[in-house]
Design a protein around this motif. Structure first.
Motif, mmCIF file in Angstrom:
data_model
loop_
_atom_site.group_PDB
_atom_site.id
_atom_site.type_symbol
_atom_site.label_atom_id
_atom_site.label_comp_id
_atom_site.label_asym_id
_atom_site.label_seq_id
_atom_site.Cartn_x
_atom_site.Cartn_y
_atom_site.Cartn_z
ATOM 1 N N GLN A 172 5.705 -16.319 -23.343
ATOM 2 C CA GLN A 172 5.991 -17.203 -24.478
ATOM 3 C C GLN A 172 6.260 -18.632 -24.017
ATOM 4 O OE1 GLN A 172 8.667 -15.672 -27.598
ATOM 5 N NE2 GLN A 172 8.507 -13.665 -26.650
ATOM 6 N N VAL A 173 6.980 -18.775 -22.892
ATOM 7 C CA VAL A 173 7.246 -20.114 -22.365
ATOM 8 C C VAL A 173 5.936 -20.789 -21.951
ATOM 9 C CG1 VAL A 173 8.352 -21.430 -20.522
ATOM 10 C CG2 VAL A 173 9.570 -19.559 -21.601
ATOM 11 N N ARG A 174 5.078 -20.050 -21.284
ATOM 12 C CA ARG A 174 3.812 -20.624 -20.839
ATOM 13 C C ARG A 174 2.936 -20.993 -22.032
ATOM 14 N NH1 ARG A 174 1.929 -20.709 -15.909
ATOM 15 N NH2 ARG A 174 -0.201 -20.459 -16.688
ATOM 16 N N GLU A 175 2.885 -20.150 -23.038
ATOM 17 C CA GLU A 175 2.078 -20.450 -24.219
ATOM 18 C C GLU A 175 2.657 -21.640 -24.981
ATOM 19 O OE1 GLU A 175 2.000 -16.714 -26.194
ATOM 20 O OE2 GLU A 175 0.482 -15.860 -24.858
ATOM 21 N N LYS A 176 3.977 -21.754 -24.993
ATOM 22 C CA LYS A 176 4.621 -22.898 -25.632
ATOM 23 C C LYS A 176 4.254 -24.190 -24.910
ATOM 24 C CE LYS A 176 9.173 -24.370 -27.317
ATOM 25 N NZ LYS A 176 10.631 -24.014 -27.347
ATOM 26 N N ALA A 177 4.031 -24.096 -23.597
ATOM 27 C CA ALA A 177 3.609 -25.250 -22.798
ATOM 28 C C ALA A 177 2.089 -25.422 -22.818
ATOM 29 C CB ALA A 177 4.094 -25.089 -21.359
ATOM 30 N N ARG A 178 1.416 -24.675 -23.707
ATOM 31 C CA ARG A 178 -0.033 -24.746 -23.877
ATOM 32 C C ARG A 178 -0.774 -24.329 -22.608
ATOM 33 N NH1 ARG A 178 -1.133 -30.110 -27.700
ATOM 34 N NH2 ARG A 178 0.269 -29.467 -29.404
ATOM 35 N N ARG A 179 -0.257 -23.285 -21.981
ATOM 36 C CA ARG A 179 -0.914 -22.701 -20.826
ATOM 37 C C ARG A 179 -1.269 -21.255 -21.123
ATOM 38 N NH1 ARG A 179 -0.317 -25.557 -15.996
ATOM 39 N NH2 ARG A 179 0.989 -27.422 -16.176
ATOM 40 N N LEU A 235 15.352 -17.674 -21.931
ATOM 41 C CA LEU A 235 15.869 -17.630 -23.300
ATOM 42 C C LEU A 235 16.438 -18.983 -23.712
ATOM 43 C CD1 LEU A 235 17.573 -14.113 -23.331
ATOM 44 C CD2 LEU A 235 15.654 -14.848 -24.769
ATOM 45 N N ARG A 236 17.094 -19.654 -22.776
ATOM 46 C CA ARG A 236 17.606 -20.985 -23.096
ATOM 47 C C ARG A 236 16.462 -21.970 -23.326
ATOM 48 N NH1 ARG A 236 21.392 -19.760 -18.960
ATOM 49 N NH2 ARG A 236 20.324 -21.153 -17.486
ATOM 50 N N ARG A 237 15.417 -21.844 -22.530
ATOM 51 C CA ARG A 237 14.266 -22.739 -22.705
ATOM 52 C C ARG A 237 13.599 -22.510 -24.058
ATOM 53 N NH1 ARG A 237 10.801 -23.220 -17.036
ATOM 54 N NH2 ARG A 237 12.562 -23.597 -15.639
ATOM 55 N N LEU A 238 13.455 -21.263 -24.444
ATOM 56 C CA LEU A 238 12.763 -20.943 -25.693
ATOM 57 C C LEU A 238 13.564 -21.354 -26.920
ATOM 58 C CD1 LEU A 238 11.277 -17.414 -24.856
ATOM 59 C CD2 LEU A 238 9.997 -19.536 -25.211
ATOM 60 N N THR A 239 14.884 -21.320 -26.818
ATOM 61 C CA THR A 239 15.723 -21.605 -27.980
ATOM 62 C C THR A 239 16.367 -22.983 -27.931
ATOM 63 O OG1 THR A 239 17.642 -20.526 -26.923
ATOM 64 C CG2 THR A 239 16.212 -19.161 -28.320
ATOM 65 N N GLY A 240 16.129 -23.720 -26.848
ATOM 66 C CA GLY A 240 16.675 -25.060 -26.750
ATOM 67 C C GLY A 240 18.185 -25.086 -26.522
ATOM 68 N N ASP A 297 22.170 -15.367 -31.728
ATOM 69 C CA ASP A 297 21.355 -14.580 -32.660
ATOM 70 C C ASP A 297 19.872 -14.862 -32.428
ATOM 71 O OD1 ASP A 297 23.652 -13.556 -33.779
ATOM 72 O OD2 ASP A 297 23.663 -14.921 -35.500
ATOM 73 N N GLU A 298 19.540 -16.129 -32.199
ATOM 74 C CA GLU A 298 18.151 -16.523 -31.985
ATOM 75 C C GLU A 298 17.599 -15.903 -30.708
ATOM 76 O OE1 GLU A 298 15.531 -20.704 -31.996
ATOM 77 O OE2 GLU A 298 17.727 -20.747 -31.793
ATOM 78 N N GLN A 299 18.414 -15.805 -29.678
ATOM 79 C CA GLN A 299 17.970 -15.219 -28.413
ATOM 80 C C GLN A 299 17.846 -13.706 -28.520
ATOM 81 O OE1 GLN A 299 20.989 -16.787 -25.837
ATOM 82 N NE2 GLN A 299 19.899 -18.709 -25.450
ATOM 83 N N TRP A 300 18.778 -13.064 -29.212
ATOM 84 C CA TRP A 300 18.726 -11.616 -29.361
ATOM 85 C C TRP A 300 17.467 -11.191 -30.117
ATOM 86 C CZ3 TRP A 300 19.580 -7.225 -27.480
ATOM 87 C CH2 TRP A 300 19.614 -6.062 -28.240
ATOM 88 N N VAL A 301 17.021 -11.985 -31.068
ATOM 89 C CA VAL A 301 15.797 -11.674 -31.805
ATOM 90 C C VAL A 301 14.608 -11.554 -30.854
ATOM 91 C CG1 VAL A 301 14.106 -12.657 -33.424
ATOM 92 C CG2 VAL A 301 16.528 -12.628 -34.026
ATOM 93 N N LEU A 302 14.613 -12.323 -29.772
ATOM 94 C CA LEU A 302 13.515 -12.299 -28.814
ATOM 95 C C LEU A 302 13.564 -11.075 -27.890
ATOM 96 C CD1 LEU A 302 13.541 -16.077 -27.763
ATOM 97 C CD2 LEU A 302 11.932 -14.956 -29.320
#
Length: 276
Positions: A95-102, A262-267, A13-18
């Protein structure tokens, strides 16, 4: 639609939201003349694409409790042809890059190629033999950032020289971003790639291997693209090129990396390769 037993490749569900906002916008822009909304849920269509990418199954061997071949192929080809596959991938990559502060787009990319065998039935006119690696099939070129995220992908006949793949990658990188200033390549790429980089505003540095070293020795930053290829090989549809069109092969890379992102973003944990 009746409930089915979930597959390990299904979106949570968390991945589908993205993913759902892009799909919903696409559906809104492609309304049926009759007003029919379609028989199958878009989430199940995406689940089917991801299932096929990870397992490598043929179109006719999609599980019966997923949408049928015709429906899945329809959306796969539509999203391939209008770039929706890349749009989903790129939005998630940012989103992954921004999450890594890039910043959303990188300033440096790493380029490399990989030759893979083509499956039976793949048109001969889009394949060839890599003379150096003795691989008949297709050549896959990637440009990745320092996080190992795909910035550009090209698929050519394996007989095409790395120079042509490198030039095509640089053109794609320059067309899709305006931030990349430098590209690292190995010794398989020659001066033609550096000349192309100069033309599109990207400095190309050829990273040479230390002649004193023997065996496999990871080269700083250059190894990142090798790792990306290793991750893609967990998706069995990419182990051998099964697609009639090179653009379909490129789309498979975007979908495979979308699953990884998607796995990286949702853990979420990835299934162990020995169990799949």
């Amino acid at each position: 639609m009746s409930e089915r037993k979930p597959c390990k490749t299904d979106l949570s569900d968390e991945q589908w939201v993205l993913v759902e906002p892009v799909i919903a916008a696409w559906k809104a822009a492609h309304r049926s003349v009759s007003g029919h909304q379609g028989r199958y849920e878009m989430r199940e269509i995406v689940n089917a694409v991801l299932y096929q990418g990870r397992t490598g199954c043929q179109w006719d061997l999609l599980p019966h409790d997923l949408p049928p071949r015709g429906a899945v192929m329809y959306y796969f080809t539509k999203w391939r042809d209008d770039g929706t596959d890349q749009t989903i991938h790129d939005l998630l990559r940012w989103q992954v890059r921004e999450k890594a502060r890039r910043k959303a787009d990188p300033s440096l990319v790493v380029l490399d190629t990989q030759s893979v065998h083509a499956a039976a039935g793949v048109p001969a006119q889009s394949t060839g033999c890599d003379a150096a690696k003795k691989v008949p099939g297709r050549k896959r070129g990637l440009a990745v950032d320092v996080l190992g995220l795909v910035i550009a992908v090209v698929v050519l006949a394996a007989s095409v020289h790395d120079n042509a793949a490198g030039i095509a990658l640089l053109d794609k990188v320059a067309a899709d971003t305006d931030t990349v200033q430098k590209a690292l390549v190995d010794q398989g790429f020659k001066n033609a790639v550096a000349a192309r980089g100069e033309k599109v505003g990207i400095e190309v540095e050829i990273v040479e291997r230390n002649p004193a070293q023997t065996g496999f020795v990871p080269i700083p930053k250059r190894w990142i693209v090798e790792r990306a290829y290793g991750i893609l090989m967990l998706h069995r549809r990419l182990v051998r090129d099964c697609e009639h069109l090179p653009r379909s092969s490129e789309s498979r890379v975007y979908w495979a990396m979308t699953a990884v992102i998607l796995r990286r973003l949702t853990g979420a944990a990835a299934a162990a390769w020995r169990s799949t």
